[in-house]
Design an enzyme around this catalytic site. Structure first.
Site, short mmCIF file in Angstrom:
data_model
loop_
_atom_site.label_atom_id
_atom_site.label_comp_id
_atom_site.label_asym_id
_atom_site.label_seq_id
_atom_site.Cartn_x
_atom_site.Cartn_y
_atom_site.Cartn_z
N LYS A 270 -39.11 0.79 -30.72
CA LYS A 270 -39.25 0.91 -29.60
C LYS A 270 -40.46 1.40 -29.32
O LYS A 270 -40.94 3.00 -29.55
CB LYS A 270 -38.14 1.48 -28.95
N GLY B 274 -31.15 8.27 -20.67
CA GLY B 274 -29.71 7.09 -20.91
C GLY B 274 -31.08 5.59 -20.92
O GLY B 274 -30.20 4.71 -20.83
N THR B 275 -32.31 5.41 -21.10
CA THR B 275 -33.07 4.67 -21.30
C THR B 275 -32.71 3.57 -22.20
O THR B 275 -32.40 2.30 -22.15
CB THR B 275 -34.49 4.71 -21.55
N GLY B 276 -32.60 4.59 -23.54
CA GLY B 276 -32.53 3.60 -24.43
C GLY B 276 -30.60 3.24 -25.35
O GLY B 276 -30.79 2.00 -25.14
N CYS B 277 -29.96 3.94 -24.09
CA CYS B 277 -28.60 3.62 -24.05
C CYS B 277 -28.81 2.22 -23.40
O CYS B 277 -27.61 1.15 -23.60
CB CYS B 277 -27.73 4.43 -23.35
N THR C 159 -35.80 9.21 -17.45
CA THR C 159 -35.21 8.58 -18.59
C THR C 159 -34.29 9.06 -19.03
O THR C 159 -34.34 8.12 -20.22
CB THR C 159 -36.86 8.51 -19.24
#
Length: 269
Positions: free
Chosen positions: A173, A206-209, A204
Site C-alpha cells: 500500500k 482502521g483503513t488497513g483493516c 484514517t
C-alpha cells in the site's frame, strides 16, 4: 450468502480491528464471522493495553466456526504473538481454508506497536506461504522485505522480494507520503500499479483493516484477485470521501459503514 471470517483483535472504539472488519464485510455483501486474538483498550489516539486470548481458546473459536459455517474467505489481522500465529496456521491448514488475506498489523495508525518482534518471523514463515494476498503498508513492507522503501522503484523491489520469498501475492500500500495513495499489486510475477487519489481526510483509523476485509469479502464472492483489490479500493475511497467524523476532536476515526453509499452491498454484489 457467501461468508468471511476475520481473525483479529478487538478495537474498543470500533474503528479498526474486528469491529471494522465486520462492518466492511457486511457492507460488501457477505456474512461476517470472527475469531478474536486479543482485546485492546484503545481509541483513535493510541493503544493503552492489550490482553491476548490464550492460544487454546483461539483454537476453540476457529473450530467452532469451521465446523459449522465454513468461511469462503479468511482475513487475518492483528496477531501479536508467535503461539497464536502457530495455532492459526495449523487450524487453517487442517481445515483447508481458502482465499486467505493477511494484513500484517505490526503498528497501529497511532504509532502503538501491536506485534512482538519474535512474532514477525513466525508470521512470515507460517502464514504468508498460505496467503492468497498479503497487504503491508510501507513500514510493514520494509520489515518483511528487509529493506528501506523510499520510492516507487523501491516498492516494486520490496513487493517482489516478499512475494517471491513466500509464494504469495502482495498488495504494497502506498501513502505514508510516498505517492498519491497508489498501491502496488504483485501477483504471478507481474507488478501492476493501482492508482488512487489522496483524499484529505484525517479520519484514517482502521483503513488497513477495512481494505483487507473488503478484499476478502470480494474474493469470497468469486471475484479474481485484481478485481477484488480494485473493488475494495473503490469502497475505501468512497468511505474516506464521505468525510464521516464521529470523534470529538481527539483524533482520526474512520467508520466505513454507510449503507446508503453507492459502495454498499447492492444488486451487483
Amino acid at each position: 450468502m457467501r461468508t468471511a471470517l476475520s481473525i483479529a483483535g478487538s478495537d474498543s472504539c470500533g474503528g479498526a480491528g474486528i469491529q471494522a472488519d465486520i462492518k466492511a464485510m457486511t457492507c460488501n455483501g457477505v456474512y461476517a464471522m470472527s475469531a478474536i486474538t486479543a482485546l485492546t483498550a484503545q481509541n483513535t489516539t493510541g493503544v493503552t493495553d492489550v490482553l491476548e486470548v490464550p492460544p487454546a481458546f483461539l483454537q476453540e473459536q476457529l473450530d467452532a466456526v469451521f465446523t459449522d459455517i465454513f468461511p469462503d474467505a479468511v482475513k487475518i489481522g492483528m496477531v501479536s504473538s508467535a503461539p497464536l500465529i502457530e495455532v492459526i496456521a495449523e487450524r487453517l491448514r487442517h481445515y483447508g481454508a481458502k482465499n486467505i488475506v493477511v494484513d500484517p498489523v505490526m503498528v497501529a495508525t497511532s504509532g502503538s506497536r501491536l506485534m512482538r518482534t519474535d512474532a514477525v518471523d513466525t508470521l512470515a514463515e507460517r502464514l504468508l506461504p498460505m496467503a492468497a494476498l498479503v497487504t503491508p503498508n510501507i513500514p510493514e513492507g520494509e520489515i518483511l522485505a528487509g529493506m528501506p522503501i523510499h520510492s516507487q522503484a523501491d516498492m516494486e523491489i520490496a513487493a517482489q522480494t516478499i512475494g517471491d520469498a513466500h509464494g504469495c501475492a502482495v498488495l504494497l500500500k502506498g501513502g505514508h507520503s510516498l505517492n498519491d495513495a497508489n498501491d502496488l499489486l504483485y501477483a504471478g510475477g507481474v507488478c501492476r500499479w493501482i492508482e488512487g487519489e489522496r483524499i484529505d481526510n484525517p479520519n484514517t483509523h482502521g483503513t488497513g483493516c477495512t481494505l483487507s476485509s473488503a478484499i476478502a469479502a470480494n474474493l469470497s464472492k468469486g471475484f479474481d484477485l485484481e478485481a477484488s483489490v480494485s473493488r475494495a479500493k473503490a469502497y475505501i475511497s468512497g468511505a474516506l470521501a464521505a468525510q464521516l467524523d464521529l470523534g470529538k476532536g481527539s483524533g482520526p476515526l474512520l467508520h466505513a459503514f454507510d449503507l446508503n453509499s453507492r459502495f454498499a452491498a447492492g444488486p451487483d454484489l
